[in-house]
Design a protein around this motif. Structure first.
Motif, PDB file in Angstrom:
ATOM      1  N   UNK A 168       0.795  -1.223   0.000  1.00  0.00           N
ATOM      2  CA  UNK A 168       0.000   0.000   0.000  1.00  0.00           C
ATOM      3  C   UNK A 168       0.825   1.270   0.000  1.00  0.00           C
ATOM      4  N   UNK A 169       0.502   2.160   0.961  1.00  0.00           N
ATOM      5  CA  UNK A 169       1.202   3.442   1.035  1.00  0.00           C
ATOM      6  C   UNK A 169       2.671   3.271   1.404  1.00  0.00           C
ATOM      7  N   UNK A 170       3.035   2.135   1.985  1.00  0.00           N
ATOM      8  CA  UNK A 170       4.434   1.850   2.322  1.00  0.00           C
ATOM      9  C   UNK A 170       5.108   1.000   1.248  1.00  0.00           C
ATOM     10  N   UNK A 171       4.485   0.938   0.072  1.00  0.00           N
ATOM     11  CA  UNK A 171       5.031   0.118  -0.994  1.00  0.00           C
ATOM     12  C   UNK A 171       6.194   0.793  -1.702  1.00  0.00           C
ATOM     13  N   UNK A 202       1.226   4.528 -19.130  1.00  0.00           N
ATOM     14  CA  UNK A 202       0.893   5.780 -19.821  1.00  0.00           C
ATOM     15  C   UNK A 202       2.075   6.735 -19.898  1.00  0.00           C
ATOM     16  N   UNK A 203       3.201   6.308 -20.511  1.00  0.00           N
ATOM     17  CA  UNK A 203       4.330   7.223 -20.673  1.00  0.00           C
ATOM     18  C   UNK A 203       4.001   8.298 -21.699  1.00  0.00           C
ATOM     19  N   UNK A 204       4.746   9.411 -21.712  1.00  0.00           N
ATOM     20  CA  UNK A 204       4.502  10.445 -22.722  1.00  0.00           C
ATOM     21  C   UNK A 204       4.879   9.951 -24.112  1.00  0.00           C
ATOM     22  N   UNK A 205       4.445  10.722 -25.116  1.00  0.00           N
ATOM     23  CA  UNK A 205       4.728  10.345 -26.499  1.00  0.00           C
ATOM     24  C   UNK A 205       6.222  10.313 -26.766  1.00  0.00           C
ATOM     25  N   UNK A 206       6.953  11.268 -26.209  1.00  0.00           N
ATOM     26  CA  UNK A 206       8.409  11.264 -26.336  1.00  0.00           C
ATOM     27  C   UNK A 206       9.015  11.950 -25.116  1.00  0.00           C
ATOM     28  N   UNK A 207      10.152  11.467 -24.677  1.00  0.00           N
ATOM     29  CA  UNK A 207      10.840  12.081 -23.542  1.00  0.00           C
ATOM     30  C   UNK A 207      12.204  11.431 -23.359  1.00  0.00           C
ATOM     31  N   UNK A 208      13.064  12.127 -22.635  1.00  0.00           N
ATOM     32  CA  UNK A 208      14.253  11.521 -22.043  1.00  0.00           C
ATOM     33  C   UNK A 208      13.928  11.394 -20.563  1.00  0.00           C
ATOM     34  N   UNK A 209      13.487  10.216 -20.148  1.00  0.00           N
ATOM     35  CA  UNK A 209      12.911  10.003 -18.817  1.00  0.00           C
ATOM     36  C   UNK A 209      13.984   9.457 -17.870  1.00  0.00           C
ATOM     37  N   UNK A 210      14.063  10.055 -16.693  1.00  0.00           N
ATOM     38  CA  UNK A 210      14.983   9.599 -15.658  1.00  0.00           C
ATOM     39  C   UNK A 210      14.179   8.876 -14.577  1.00  0.00           C
ATOM     40  N   UNK A 211      14.475   7.593 -14.381  1.00  0.00           N
ATOM     41  CA  UNK A 211      13.761   6.762 -13.411  1.00  0.00           C
ATOM     42  C   UNK A 211      14.632   6.518 -12.189  1.00  0.00           C
ATOM     43  N   UNK A 212      13.992   6.449 -11.013  1.00  0.00           N
ATOM     44  CA  UNK A 212      14.734   6.248  -9.770  1.00  0.00           C
ATOM     45  C   UNK A 212      13.877   5.449  -8.791  1.00  0.00           C
ATOM     46  N   UNK A 213      14.540   4.544  -8.083  1.00  0.00           N
ATOM     47  CA  UNK A 213      13.907   3.756  -7.027  1.00  0.00           C
ATOM     48  C   UNK A 213      14.741   3.915  -5.765  1.00  0.00           C
ATOM     49  N   UNK A 214      14.066   4.176  -4.624  1.00  0.00           N
ATOM     50  CA  UNK A 214      14.774   4.387  -3.356  1.00  0.00           C
ATOM     51  C   UNK A 214      14.095   3.593  -2.246  1.00  0.00           C
ATOM     52  N   UNK A 215      14.926   3.075  -1.329  1.00  0.00           N
ATOM     53  CA  UNK A 215      14.443   2.373  -0.145  1.00  0.00           C
ATOM     54  C   UNK A 215      15.246   2.837   1.064  1.00  0.00           C
ATOM     55  N   UNK A 216      14.589   2.890   2.212  1.00  0.00           N
ATOM     56  CA  UNK A 216      15.279   3.280   3.439  1.00  0.00           C
ATOM     57  C   UNK A 216      15.233   2.146   4.448  1.00  0.00           C
ATOM     58  N   UNK A 217      16.292   2.054   5.239  1.00  0.00           N
ATOM     59  CA  UNK A 217      16.384   1.039   6.282  1.00  0.00           C
ATOM     60  C   UNK A 217      17.386   1.461   7.331  1.00  0.00           C
ATOM     61  N   UNK A 218      17.752   0.536   8.185  1.00  0.00           N
ATOM     62  CA  UNK A 218      18.679   0.846   9.276  1.00  0.00           C
ATOM     63  C   UNK A 218      20.016   1.366   8.771  1.00  0.00           C
ATOM     64  N   UNK A 219      20.447   0.896   7.605  1.00  0.00           N
ATOM     65  CA  UNK A 219      21.744   1.292   7.068  1.00  0.00           C
ATOM     66  C   UNK A 219      21.664   2.549   6.201  1.00  0.00           C
TER      67      UNK A 219
END
Length: 282
Positions: A168-171, A202-219
């Motif tokens: 959910x919201x913590x996904x 639903x990506x745009x018709x054209x773009x130079x798209x920058x994707x990022x994934x982040x996770x937080x934990x004890x470290x």
């Protein structure tokens, strides 16, 4: 049907009995045998029964009753008691409780017997320090796409001492082109990795798209990024073809028009030379 589908038992609840409710939702009576098993989790998220699985709590629990009969529509509780050793390893340990309906003595026309089983995990955390570290092992996507949908894949490693839920919201989300695309809900056991994918529909018709994934934990925070170029070459080719076709049509029309004018001028000249002479002309 078994409820709940899993149990999470913290240090403060180790001395309390836990309960599963088992219900026969079918139209025939059924016999149930309750087993316990060590398990781990595959990279696809499926439970893998393995008697040598690390961090097992299979020797810590007792279930009662171990077998029983259920009439159609009938339900009954199954009690689980947890008794960890005096000095267990820090962190979380897991065990699967298996509710099995063995095949009856009668067989069908094809002489096939089936075991019907439901496996419900129990996550047991013992007193002591807890490490919730988690890290992104990699973010995968195409470097180029002509259109959507676009698929992103990520590997999540759990080097901590407890499982991590991403619901959910913590996904987990991939942030791309100013929006968040959520991955499906998933769990990562301690000491394991999960491969998760999501489709950006639903990506745009054209773009130079920058994707990022982040996770937080004890470290701290773990993140990975990727760049994706979306350009509709097929549409650009179609548009270019239409422009070329229009240009050729215009050019052909101009040539025909010029030929028509030249023909008309020649006709006027020819009619002037062959027409009757006026008085006084030689």
């Amino acid at each position: 049907m078994v409820s709940p589908t899993r149990l999470i038992v913290g240090p403060e609840h180790l001395d309390q009995a836990q309960t599963f409710q088992v219900t026969n939702r079918g139209r025939l009576p059924v016999d149930i045998v309750v087993n316990k098993a060590s398990f781990t989790m595959g990279q696809d998220g499926k439970m893998v029964l393995d008697e040598d699985a690390p961090y097992s709590a299979a020797d810590w629990i007792e279930v009662s009753p171990a077998d029983f009969h259920l009439a159609p529509g009938q339900g009954r509780p199954v009690i689980v008691r947890i008794d960890p050793p005096e000095q267990p390893d820090n962190g979380e340990h897991q065990v699967a409780v298996l509710f099995v309906a063995p095949p009856g003595s009668e067989t069908g026309a094809d002489n096939i017997k089936l075991n019907r089983a439901i496996g419900t995990p129990i996550y047991v955390t013992v007193p002591g320090p807890v490490d919730t570290s988690v890290r992104i092992g990699g973010l995968r996507s195409s470097a180029f796409a002509m259109s959507g949908p676009v698929e992103f894949g990520v590997t999540v490693d759990n080097p901590g001492t407890v499982h991590r839920d991403f619901f959910g919201s913590d996904g987990l989300n991939v942030e791309v082109n100013g929006e968040k695309v959520p991955f499906p809900d998933f769990t990562v056991l301690r000491g394991t990795s999960r491969d998760i994918t999501v489709r950006w529909t639903d990506p745009p018709l054209m773009c130079i798209c920058h994707a990022k994934v982040s996770l937080s934990g004890s470290a701290g925070v773990s993140s990975r990024s990727a760049t994706l170029v979306i350009f509709p070459f097929h549409l650009a080719g179609l548009l270019l073809g239409m422009v070329i076709a229009l240009y050729l049509l215009v050019r052909l029309g101009r040539r025909r028009y010029q030929a028509h004018l030249l023909g008309a001028a020649k006709s006027l000249r020819d009619s002037g030379e062959d027409g009757p002479r006026r008085d006084g002309e030689a």
